[in-house]
Design a protein around this motif. Sequence first.
Motif, short mmCIF file in Angstrom:
data_model
loop_
_atom_site.label_atom_id
_atom_site.label_comp_id
_atom_site.label_asym_id
_atom_site.label_seq_id
_atom_site.Cartn_x
_atom_site.Cartn_y
_atom_site.Cartn_z
N THR A 291 -11.71 2.76 -3.75
CA THR A 291 -12.04 3.15 -5.34
C THR A 291 -13.44 3.36 -5.53
OG1 THR A 291 -12.45 0.82 -6.13
CG2 THR A 291 -10.41 1.37 -6.33
N GLY A 292 -14.60 2.94 -4.80
CA GLY A 292 -15.65 3.31 -4.87
C GLY A 292 -16.35 2.22 -6.06
N LEU A 342 -4.83 0.44 -1.95
CA LEU A 342 -4.39 0.22 -3.28
C LEU A 342 -2.80 0.28 -3.33
CD1 LEU A 342 -6.80 2.61 -5.11
CD2 LEU A 342 -7.14 0.08 -4.37
N HIS A 343 -2.02 -0.55 -4.06
CA HIS A 343 -0.69 -0.25 -4.45
C HIS A 343 -0.84 0.67 -5.88
CE1 HIS A 343 -0.67 -3.47 -7.38
NE2 HIS A 343 -0.46 -4.55 -6.57
N ASP A 344 0.50 1.03 -6.35
CA ASP A 344 0.56 1.76 -7.33
C ASP A 344 -0.15 1.58 -8.45
OD1 ASP A 344 2.53 4.04 -6.18
OD2 ASP A 344 3.23 3.95 -8.64
N ALA A 345 0.12 0.25 -9.00
CA ALA A 345 -0.53 -0.30 -10.39
C ALA A 345 -2.12 -0.38 -9.95
CB ALA A 345 0.01 -1.47 -10.70
N ASP A 346 -2.44 -0.60 -8.89
CA ASP A 346 -4.08 -0.58 -8.46
C ASP A 346 -4.56 0.70 -8.81
OD1 ASP A 346 -3.89 -3.30 -7.50
OD2 ASP A 346 -3.82 -2.66 -5.36
N ALA A 347 -4.05 1.66 -8.25
CA ALA A 347 -4.14 3.00 -8.28
C ALA A 347 -4.40 3.41 -9.57
CB ALA A 347 -3.21 3.90 -7.49
N ARG A 348 -3.38 3.32 -10.30
CA ARG A 348 -3.47 3.80 -11.83
C ARG A 348 -4.65 3.19 -12.45
NH1 ARG A 348 2.21 3.53 -11.09
NH2 ARG A 348 2.22 1.44 -12.18
N ALA A 349 -4.87 1.93 -12.37
CA ALA A 349 -5.80 1.21 -12.90
C ALA A 349 -7.05 1.89 -12.61
CB ALA A 349 -5.73 -0.26 -12.51
#
Lengths: 457, 457
Positions: A291-292, A342-349
């Motif tokens: 995510t940086g 990241l999983h989906d929710a991580d990535a959306r967050a």
Amino acid sequence: MTRFVIIGGSDAGISAALRARELAPGCEVTLIVADRFPNFSICGIPYFLSGEVARADDLAHRKAADIEAQGIRLLLEHRATGLDPQARLVEVQRPDGGRDRLPYDTLLLGTGAVSIRPSLPGADLPGVFPLRWMGDTLSLAAFLEEHRPRNALIIGGGYIGMEMAEALTHRGLEVTVVEAMPSVMTTLDPDLGGRVAAELTRHGVEVLTGTRIEAIEPDGDGLAVHGSGGLRRRADLVLTVIGARPETSLGAAAGVETGIAGAFKVTRRMETNLPAVYAAGDCVETWHRVTGTHTYLPLGTTSHKQGRIAGENAVGGTREFQGSVGTQSVRLFDLVVARAGLHDADARAAGLSPLSVDSEHWDHKVYYPGARRMLIRITGERDTGRLLGAQIIGAYGTEVSKRVDIVAAALHQDMRVEDLNDLDLSYTPPLSSPWDPVQMAAQAWVQHWRQGEGRGV
Amino acid sequence: MTRFVIIGGSDAGISAALRARELAPGCEVTLIVADRFPNFSICGIPYFLSGEVARADDLAHRKAADIEAQGIRLLLEHRATGLDPQARLVEVQRPDGGRDRLPYDTLLLGTGAVSIRPSLPGADLPGVFPLRWMGDTLSLAAFLEEHRPRNALIIGGGYIGMEMAEALTHRGLEVTVVEAMPSVMTTLDPDLGGRVAAELTRHGVEVLTGTRIEAIEPDGDGLAVHGSGGLRRRADLVLTVIGARPETSLGAAAGVETGIAGAFKVTRRMETNLPAVYAAGDCVETWHRVTGTHTYLPLGTTSHKQGRIAGENAVGGTREFQGSVGTQSVRLFDLVVARAGLHDADARAAGLSPLSVDSEHWDHKVYYPGARRMLIRITGERDTGRLLGAQIIGAYGTEVSKRVDIVAAALHQDMRVEDLNDLDLSYTPPLSSPWDPVQMAAQAWVQHWRQGEGRGV
């Protein structure tokens, strides 16, 4: 001669001490350890409590004598009680109650994390245990010996809760796990958490999700636990393992800035805002390479890396922490579940637009005996095709854990999902396929992505 | 509509066909297969001959019907007998002996390799077998069924020789392996080859190194084998597995340039010097990512990758082969040996100045039951600290194979040895350590390098 003082004798502190001594044999390293368990593998606690590890001392990565043999001064059962960053002094309380003031040239805060205690009636009753440090462990072990509980209720369905469910089942207890969220193991997608729960259920563990514990009260010689949805269970033993928060009181009082989840803010050189004061491990924010941005992700692997970097820089180095990619792995009964990125929710967050694609693959060529299926879920970025993460679930013994490391290495290099196919991975029929399962999963992702998005390759 | 003709139905040809159809569903793909075994896993042959795989057909990655269901036209038992690159025609001989001329827009040469037959008296006697293709396999299987040999002599101590030694031992034969070089498995350092030989010896195989076979002659209902140093062995069966050379006769006759080991020269897009003619797999030179030069390294994993790239480019793509890093893995009895990159001799041959450092590590935390030691030899460049390769030898079931893939991924990205410590690798006590063994080995290398060379970090 640098005087390097380290507060905390767990992963970050020990790694820093060893690295400093390795690079600068002339430096004077002092390690302040609150308990008498320096360098213990707290990840191994469930295997001691299960009975698989015979003695608590076996959990030590290194013995105190080994640490001292590296020229490190160990102050066991010393508590750091004050920090004066202007005078560069740490105040410590000795086991006999007296106090000393230790001067430092460079300091490391490796104070770790503490268990979050649930704020509910009865959380302090006898028979209710937190579990993070060796002190907790020995208390619980003594209770198990003396009281021979027949059943246990575990509050919290994260990694430690799941591992303890297996451990206590292994020891012969009836176990119930209660998790407030809709699924256990929220570091995985909910349906994968469901698979983990099913594995526990298959081995006799009762797993209750979406259930909040409301009160614990004495009940004869045991405890009665009450929760949402009319839950009532009698338990001889209750474990509370709902997470941890950074232990930052000493540093914060001295002016060290804190940020996410209250953890110390640090640069990638592991410097705090105070001159010559470093921090590392479960008490700091962690830079996430995918995510940086910074996050709070307390893990032993990360603590070792951050500690090693802090130790290097404390004796004159300039190394930077290269970030976590969120890799985690756990074995529960016959199952291994691992993730990286990241999983989906991580990535959306994180404001990204993820696409996740599942595929199932044999761990090795199916014609060779013993092949087993593993599920691989690849998450990539819709816009760019960039690899964001993977979750793998498969049988123990099918190299699931080191397969997720292939993904971790690819994430480290910011590869695209398609690029996984370029990696020259090992193959022999008893151990893999000409395309490793990770690569077949990447191909499934790319095919889905290309079709779904009407893209070229 | 592109007419894409492929000569050869093994890894490269099939991968190309599938990829072309995936990306360009309108293209017409014709696959010319000399035998009736398209897409067989020739790496699986030892496991069929050992009896672990029940039927030869089980070795097919895909059945002919599955391939045809992808819209691929299969010409089984057709031999490509001529190539006219100006007219873009391939001449084929049908099973009935008649000939056809197939027009193409793009062509792939996936003609693979052929066994090197040893030039020694008696190499053509009954009871002496090469082993590379399914035809060889079925001949040998029939011989094993009919003649029930009690012992076998294997000429050649490479991967196939070693795997066949295990396979025939598994089947109940007494086995002798004879290798002309001073050690078996010359893709490994000699002392590691020695460990492999010891594992075979432990399971009853006789391994003779530094021994050259000079003649084979009939001896009653068996064979007598004579070699250097006065070797004489009676054998019911002799296997000759001393290597393979690229099969390039058709292409070379039509003007396709060849290079190293007589393999086709190709660009990284898998183009030959002839317009619209691609080549891939065991018949081509392979670009080695670590040395940056071409080599001859026929491996199924590489063939799949090159085929997939050729298939993509044959229907209009522009993808480049990203290179081999020389990854190989083999399981022999209870041992797994894997390598990636260059070992010392490879590196010196490439004009580099290597340093190799050994270290031994538990595959997982030693306090958890079942931990086993693995030897990791890291090779890095003295001048720069660049990672050049690794060899790992350990017990089956300790994720040796996918651990070498961590190194393969790092080599792909041209990392330094020290950089391995930055990777966020998975850890849980039953499966690894907070520093994975690969990282501990990297630390051992760096420490040795720094001390030996008087370097900073």
